[in-house]
Design a protein around this motif. Structure first.
Motif, PDB file in Angstrom:
ATOM      1  N   THR A 191       2.626 -46.678 -32.409  1.00  0.00           N
ATOM      2  CA  THR A 191       2.967 -45.376 -32.399  1.00  0.00           C
ATOM      3  C   THR A 191       3.114 -45.005 -30.944  1.00  0.00           C
ATOM      4  OG1 THR A 191       0.740 -44.639 -32.404  1.00  0.00           O
ATOM      5  CG2 THR A 191       1.940 -44.535 -34.499  1.00  0.00           C
ATOM      6  N   LYS A 192       4.164 -43.898 -30.711  1.00  0.00           N
ATOM      7  CA  LYS A 192       4.516 -43.481 -29.375  1.00  0.00           C
ATOM      8  C   LYS A 192       4.995 -42.255 -28.964  1.00  0.00           C
ATOM      9  CE  LYS A 192       8.752 -45.000 -26.256  1.00  0.00           C
ATOM     10  NZ  LYS A 192       9.629 -45.973 -26.369  1.00  0.00           N
ATOM     11  N   SER A 193       4.495 -41.299 -28.173  1.00  0.00           N
ATOM     12  CA  SER A 193       5.184 -40.134 -27.858  1.00  0.00           C
ATOM     13  C   SER A 193       5.238 -39.854 -26.457  1.00  0.00           C
ATOM     14  CB  SER A 193       3.827 -39.409 -28.436  1.00  0.00           C
ATOM     15  OG  SER A 193       4.183 -37.862 -28.376  1.00  0.00           O
ATOM     16  N   GLY A 194       5.860 -38.878 -26.050  1.00  0.00           N
ATOM     17  CA  GLY A 194       6.124 -38.426 -24.790  1.00  0.00           C
ATOM     18  C   GLY A 194       6.183 -36.954 -24.322  1.00  0.00           C
ATOM     19  N   ILE A 195       6.081 -36.683 -23.219  1.00  0.00           N
ATOM     20  CA  ILE A 195       6.299 -35.201 -22.656  1.00  0.00           C
ATOM     21  C   ILE A 195       7.248 -35.085 -21.395  1.00  0.00           C
ATOM     22  CG2 ILE A 195       4.010 -34.547 -23.487  1.00  0.00           C
ATOM     23  CD1 ILE A 195       2.907 -34.719 -20.484  1.00  0.00           C
ATOM     24  N   MET A 196       7.441 -34.150 -20.945  1.00  0.00           N
ATOM     25  CA  MET A 196       8.351 -33.796 -19.876  1.00  0.00           C
ATOM     26  C   MET A 196       7.366 -33.126 -18.898  1.00  0.00           C
ATOM     27  SD  MET A 196      11.576 -32.259 -21.825  1.00  0.00           S
ATOM     28  CE  MET A 196      10.607 -31.142 -22.796  1.00  0.00           C
ATOM     29  N   VAL A 197       7.476 -33.199 -17.595  1.00  0.00           N
ATOM     30  CA  VAL A 197       6.796 -32.488 -16.689  1.00  0.00           C
ATOM     31  C   VAL A 197       7.806 -31.675 -15.899  1.00  0.00           C
ATOM     32  CG1 VAL A 197       4.554 -33.740 -16.685  1.00  0.00           C
ATOM     33  CG2 VAL A 197       6.590 -34.452 -15.314  1.00  0.00           C
ATOM     34  N   GLY A 198       7.328 -30.602 -15.214  1.00  0.00           N
ATOM     35  CA  GLY A 198       8.081 -29.732 -14.448  1.00  0.00           C
ATOM     36  C   GLY A 198       8.688 -28.338 -15.059  1.00  0.00           C
ATOM     37  N   LEU A 199       7.930 -28.135 -16.372  1.00  0.00           N
ATOM     38  CA  LEU A 199       8.347 -27.060 -17.287  1.00  0.00           C
ATOM     39  C   LEU A 199       7.425 -25.941 -16.688  1.00  0.00           C
ATOM     40  CD1 LEU A 199       8.646 -28.974 -20.389  1.00  0.00           C
ATOM     41  CD2 LEU A 199      10.354 -27.545 -19.588  1.00  0.00           C
ATOM     42  N   GLY A 200       6.171 -26.190 -15.814  1.00  0.00           N
ATOM     43  CA  GLY A 200       5.207 -25.057 -15.618  1.00  0.00           C
ATOM     44  C   GLY A 200       3.932 -25.547 -16.067  1.00  0.00           C
ATOM     45  N   GLU A 201       3.801 -26.664 -16.348  1.00  0.00           N
ATOM     46  CA  GLU A 201       2.307 -27.193 -16.921  1.00  0.00           C
ATOM     47  C   GLU A 201       1.671 -27.475 -15.730  1.00  0.00           C
ATOM     48  OE1 GLU A 201       4.587 -30.184 -15.218  1.00  0.00           O
ATOM     49  OE2 GLU A 201       5.200 -29.081 -16.921  1.00  0.00           O
ATOM     50  N   GLU A 202       0.096 -27.628 -15.834  1.00  0.00           N
ATOM     51  CA  GLU A 202      -0.716 -27.773 -14.775  1.00  0.00           C
ATOM     52  C   GLU A 202      -1.385 -29.243 -15.066  1.00  0.00           C
ATOM     53  OE1 GLU A 202      -1.500 -26.256 -12.469  1.00  0.00           O
ATOM     54  OE2 GLU A 202      -0.500 -24.157 -12.766  1.00  0.00           O
ATOM     55  N   ARG A 203      -1.571 -29.906 -13.957  1.00  0.00           N
ATOM     56  CA  ARG A 203      -2.090 -31.490 -14.115  1.00  0.00           C
ATOM     57  C   ARG A 203      -3.288 -31.712 -15.375  1.00  0.00           C
ATOM     58  NH1 ARG A 203      -2.661 -36.590 -12.053  1.00  0.00           N
ATOM     59  NH2 ARG A 203      -4.445 -37.254 -12.172  1.00  0.00           N
ATOM     60  N   GLN A 204      -4.281 -30.877 -15.379  1.00  0.00           N
ATOM     61  CA  GLN A 204      -5.233 -30.931 -16.390  1.00  0.00           C
ATOM     62  C   GLN A 204      -4.674 -30.742 -17.757  1.00  0.00           C
ATOM     63  OE1 GLN A 204      -8.075 -32.250 -15.718  1.00  0.00           O
ATOM     64  NE2 GLN A 204      -8.506 -32.133 -17.860  1.00  0.00           N
ATOM     65  N   GLN A 205      -3.768 -29.865 -18.012  1.00  0.00           N
ATOM     66  CA  GLN A 205      -3.095 -29.621 -19.117  1.00  0.00           C
ATOM     67  C   GLN A 205      -2.570 -31.256 -19.778  1.00  0.00           C
ATOM     68  OE1 GLN A 205      -0.669 -26.421 -18.376  1.00  0.00           O
ATOM     69  NE2 GLN A 205      -1.733 -25.164 -19.848  1.00  0.00           N
ATOM     70  N   VAL A 206      -1.826 -31.724 -18.830  1.00  0.00           N
ATOM     71  CA  VAL A 206      -1.243 -33.022 -19.059  1.00  0.00           C
ATOM     72  C   VAL A 206      -2.238 -34.023 -19.422  1.00  0.00           C
ATOM     73  CG1 VAL A 206       0.049 -34.989 -18.013  1.00  0.00           C
ATOM     74  CG2 VAL A 206       0.858 -32.732 -17.616  1.00  0.00           C
ATOM     75  N   ILE A 207      -3.491 -34.011 -18.823  1.00  0.00           N
ATOM     76  CA  ILE A 207      -4.522 -34.960 -18.833  1.00  0.00           C
ATOM     77  C   ILE A 207      -5.147 -34.680 -20.239  1.00  0.00           C
ATOM     78  CG2 ILE A 207      -6.844 -35.809 -18.225  1.00  0.00           C
ATOM     79  CD1 ILE A 207      -4.666 -36.581 -16.139  1.00  0.00           C
ATOM     80  N   GLN A 208      -5.142 -33.425 -20.661  1.00  0.00           N
ATOM     81  CA  GLN A 208      -5.785 -33.157 -21.861  1.00  0.00           C
ATOM     82  C   GLN A 208      -4.740 -33.708 -23.119  1.00  0.00           C
ATOM     83  OE1 GLN A 208      -8.907 -31.557 -22.783  1.00  0.00           O
ATOM     84  NE2 GLN A 208      -8.015 -32.453 -24.862  1.00  0.00           N
ATOM     85  N   VAL A 209      -3.416 -33.562 -22.875  1.00  0.00           N
ATOM     86  CA  VAL A 209      -2.367 -34.206 -23.629  1.00  0.00           C
ATOM     87  C   VAL A 209      -2.720 -35.513 -24.109  1.00  0.00           C
ATOM     88  CG1 VAL A 209      -0.110 -34.567 -24.153  1.00  0.00           C
ATOM     89  CG2 VAL A 209      -0.987 -32.444 -23.511  1.00  0.00           C
ATOM     90  N   MET A 210      -2.770 -36.486 -22.874  1.00  0.00           N
ATOM     91  CA  MET A 210      -3.265 -37.901 -22.817  1.00  0.00           C
ATOM     92  C   MET A 210      -4.451 -38.030 -23.771  1.00  0.00           C
ATOM     93  SD  MET A 210      -2.885 -39.231 -18.978  1.00  0.00           S
ATOM     94  CE  MET A 210      -1.469 -38.949 -17.956  1.00  0.00           C
ATOM     95  N   ASP A 211      -5.590 -37.216 -23.814  1.00  0.00           N
ATOM     96  CA  ASP A 211      -6.775 -37.317 -24.447  1.00  0.00           C
ATOM     97  C   ASP A 211      -6.457 -36.959 -26.149  1.00  0.00           C
ATOM     98  OD1 ASP A 211      -8.351 -38.207 -22.538  1.00  0.00           O
ATOM     99  OD2 ASP A 211      -8.998 -36.002 -21.868  1.00  0.00           O
ATOM    100  N   ASP A 212      -5.585 -36.241 -26.221  1.00  0.00           N
ATOM    101  CA  ASP A 212      -5.331 -35.722 -27.586  1.00  0.00           C
ATOM    102  C   ASP A 212      -4.448 -36.905 -28.281  1.00  0.00           C
ATOM    103  OD1 ASP A 212      -6.481 -33.234 -27.065  1.00  0.00           O
ATOM    104  OD2 ASP A 212      -4.670 -32.195 -26.984  1.00  0.00           O
TER     105      ASP A 212
END
Length: 324
Positions: A219-240
């Motif tokens: 399984t595979k998934s991806g996100i884009m950055v530069g939309l207004g997210e914070e680093r900690q939110q990206v880290i939480q998505v990784m954990d999810d």
């Protein structure tokens, strides 16, 4: 995309044309790419045209189209070129799609065979107008490719099947793609403005359910950055993602298609991408691609081979004598 094409799209989809303009900042040097001119690019383009196939490479304005098509790699987009959603980051047209083309799976398989692909990525628009969201069409396409090109590994990038019965997913998994990809796209806090028709936890559960149906499927998934997210939110998505059993993570820079789309809040630096990559490896993903130009299907074949080797190595280390 040409001015004429932008005008035509605005005429067909006034809801996008009436969005307020968002200024497009100048791109930094690290995400500039050359215009495609190679013979390999033209050959791939001609095969797509001859088989009347749509590619997300063109529809979404991918910056890597020149590099990928020059190597004969193209991400085929099935079920038409009109999406039933209106995500503010996406350049694919929104509206009422046409009926499914029953011959499309065969044409996709023919193109895969003619291109001699070792690995193919097949995606689609959202089809909320269909009772199964297009799940059976995905399954038919997978089976057609298996028949015409049995040595080719198959990666699918699916919609979320949000408005469908839960069991429609089983038809896709039963067709046994080698990689099941579904992108979360962004952090949950940005869904209302970036993916208003989607639900973060539904998408996460979709990925988890694939693993429940077939634990051996990548399984595979991806996100884009530069939309207004914070680093900690990206880290939480990784954990999810890891909690849902996702094997492969992609992170790329969001590039605003037109002034009518969601604004680029900032350009994430290569060093920041490197930091995301290191964090993701530390969380146990089998494969990580995190660069400004990373897209779901960018170098997908090579990355699939690395991911498969990583699983074999992990199984060997954890359970000597057992194969993955």
């Amino acid at each position: 995309m040409s001015d004429r094409n932008l005008h035509d799209r605005a005429q067909r989809h006034p809801e996008k044309a009436h969005r307020a303009d968002n200024a497009q900042p100048k791109k930094p040097d690290w995400i500039r790419v050359k215009a495609p001119t190679s013979e390999g690019y033209r050959k791939t383009r001609d095969i797509m045209r001859d088989n009347r196939l749509v590619t997300v490479c063109e529809e979404a304005g991918c910056p890597n189209v020149g590099e990928c098509w020059s190597q004969g790699h193209a991400t085929m987009m099935i079920m038409g070129e009109i999406c039933t959603r209106g995500c503010t980051f996406c350049n694919i047209a929104t509206g009422r799609p046409q009926a499914l083309d029953a011959f499309e799976p065969g044409r996709v398989a023919h193109a895969v065979e003619k291109l001699g692909l070792k690995h193919v990525v097949i995606t689609s628009v959202d089809r909320d107008d269909l009772a199964d969201g297009g799940a059976e069409h995905f399954a038919q396409t997978i089976r057609a490719v298996r028949h015409r090109a049995p040595e080719t590994t198959i990666e699918i990038l699916t919609p979320d099947f949000l408005k469908c019965a839960p069991e429609v997913l089983e038809a896709v998994v039963a067709a046994r793609p080698d990689v099941f990809n579904h992108n979360l796209e962004t952090v949950p806090g940005l869904y209302p403005e970036v993916r208003p028709g989607a639900r973060y936890f539904h998408s996460l559960r979709l990925l988890q359910r694939v693993k429940e149906l077939d634990p051996t499927m990548f399984t595979k998934s991806g996100i884009m950055v530069g939309l207004g997210e914070e680093r900690q939110q990206v880290i939480q998505v990784m954990d999810d993602m890891r909690a849902a059993g996702v094997d492969f993570l992609t992170i790329g820079q969001y590039l605003q298609p037109t002034p009518k789309h969601h604004a680029v809040r900032r350009f994430v630096t290569p060093d920041e991408f490197k930091g995301y990559e290191q964090a993701a490896w530390g969380k146990g993903f089998l494969m990580v691609s995190a660069t400004p130009l990373t897209r779901s299907s960018y170098h997908a074949g090579d990355d699939f081979a690395r991911m498969r080797a990583a699983r074999l190595a992990r199984v060997a280390a954890e359970q000597p004598g057992r194969t993955a």
